[in-house]
Enzyme design. Structure first.
Site, PDB file in Angstrom:
ATOM      1  N   LYS A  34       0.209  11.186  -1.534  1.00  0.00           N
ATOM      2  CA  LYS A  34      -0.958  11.798  -0.875  1.00  0.00           C
ATOM      3  C   LYS A  34      -1.188  13.236  -1.373  1.00  0.00           C
ATOM      4  O   LYS A  34      -2.327  13.692  -1.416  1.00  0.00           O
ATOM      5  CB  LYS A  34      -0.779  11.779   0.647  1.00  0.00           C
ATOM      6  CG  LYS A  34      -0.743  10.368   1.249  1.00  0.00           C
ATOM      7  CD  LYS A  34      -2.026   9.580   1.028  1.00  0.00           C
ATOM      8  CE  LYS A  34      -2.041   8.313   1.887  1.00  0.00           C
ATOM      9  NZ  LYS A  34      -3.238   7.470   1.677  1.00  0.00           N
ATOM     10  N   SER A  69      -6.372  10.612   2.849  1.00  0.00           N
ATOM     11  CA  SER A  69      -5.104  11.264   2.558  1.00  0.00           C
ATOM     12  C   SER A  69      -4.187  11.193   3.782  1.00  0.00           C
ATOM     13  O   SER A  69      -4.250  10.233   4.569  1.00  0.00           O
ATOM     14  CB  SER A  69      -5.394  12.709   2.130  1.00  0.00           C
ATOM     15  OG  SER A  69      -4.219  13.338   1.708  1.00  0.00           O
TER      16      SER A  69
END
Ligand code: HXC
Length: 278
Positions: A167, A149
């Site tokens: 993300k 992420s």
């Protein structure tokens, strides 16, 4: 890599890595292979992916590392073929790293709908597709998934609306899958790298690298091996009760936010006056 992990802790395990030829995921893979795993790395480009696999295999005697190029994570059927090849050649899949990502700096006015979609498709849909394609193996082996992420969506970061949105979705996907798949023994976690030196992402995003350190509580950029260490921890038995977490590996940077004082809002003002790019 740090010396805290014992050799062979991942013996007999196989890791499937998208974006495995990239800087961060390559180091993650090297570390897992060094600690005993075999690996299958996936990439869009054939030659760099196959070349990276050969290089990674050198970190341990008798390591098996295959590179499967020509795979776009936006296409679940292509991933399914790569999974078949991995299982045929390496026998199984225990660990999955969803690392393929796309990024560039673009303000909202110059970010086309297609550009936004491209990044969301690579980062978010690509992560979904990867877990989907690996699911049978994950279920069989009570496997573990790691999403890569970012910390961009913890604040509003200009020029990064596409990546921040993608993300944030990756974090949501990781959390939901941790809850859904936990009962069948599959763990899902995410790592959120901060300013990691000598990476494609950092080089693309940071225009003045020497200025960054003071905005990081630990006063320095991170290294790819520091991301790899946390990766090894999350796949190891030391983390067997850890699922549904996002671990920022960023020296504490997200608490201070991205350093925008040098350009905000002046640089935006000029961009936002142009005719919008659809
Ligand atoms: C504005 C841009 C652009 C830019 C591409 N586009 N670059 N728009 N500014 N700098 C637009 C294109 O004009 C096009 O829109 C759309 O994006 C798709 O571009 P394509 O090249 O056709 O698509 P594709 O081949 O799928 O390329 C995907 C990509 C590309 C993401 C756009 O940059 C890429 O392949 N990157 C892969 C490598 C990468 O990004 N690595 C960094 C990962 S690091 P139009 O409207 O013209 O059709 C990372 C770190 C994140 O992710 C977090 C860090 C903190």
């Amino acid at each position: 890599m740090s010396q805290v992990f014992k050799d062979n802790i991942f013996s007999g395990k196989v890791v499937f890595v998208t974006g495995g030829a990239g800087t961060i995921c390559r180091k993650q893979t090297e570390t897992l292979v060094k600690l005993g795993a075999n690996a299958c790395i996936i990439g869009r480009r054939v030659e760099p992916t196959e070349e990276a696999a050969k290089e990674i295999a050198k970190v341990r005697e008798n390591a098996k590392v295959i590179g499967v190029g020509g795979i776009d994570v936006r296409q679940v059927n292509q991933l399914a073929k790569a999974v078949d090849q991995c299982v045929k050649e390496l026998g199984r899949i225990d660990f999955v790293i969803c690392g393929a990502a796309g990024n560039f700096l673009a303000d909202f006015n110059h970010l086309s709908a297609n550009a936004f979609k491209s990044v969301v498709d690579i980062d978010l849909l690509g992560s979904f597709n990867t877990v989907k394609a690996c699911f049978e193996q994950l279920r069989l082996n009570k496997g573990c998934v790691l999403f890569v992420s970012a910390t961009l969506h913890y604040q509003g970061v200009p020029f990064q609306s596409h990546v921040g949105a993608a993300k944030a979705g990756v974090d949501a996907l990781s959390n939901a899958l941790a809850v859904e798949l936990g009962p069948i023994g599959i763990r899902c976690n995410a790592i959120a790298p901060g300013a990691i030196d000598n990476t494609e992402g950092f080089n693309r995003l940071v225009t003045n690298p020497s200025n960054v350190d003071k905005y990081i509580p630990l006063q320095r950029k991170g290294s790819t091996s520091e991301i790899a260490d946390v990766t090894a921890f999350l796949f190891s038995d030391a983390a067997k009760y850890v699922t549904g977490t996002v671990i920022p590996v960023d020296g504490g940077m997200w608490h201070l936010g991205f350093p925008m004082r040098d350009f905000y809002p002046e640089k935006l003002a000029s961009q936002l006056r142009d005719k919008p790019k659809l």
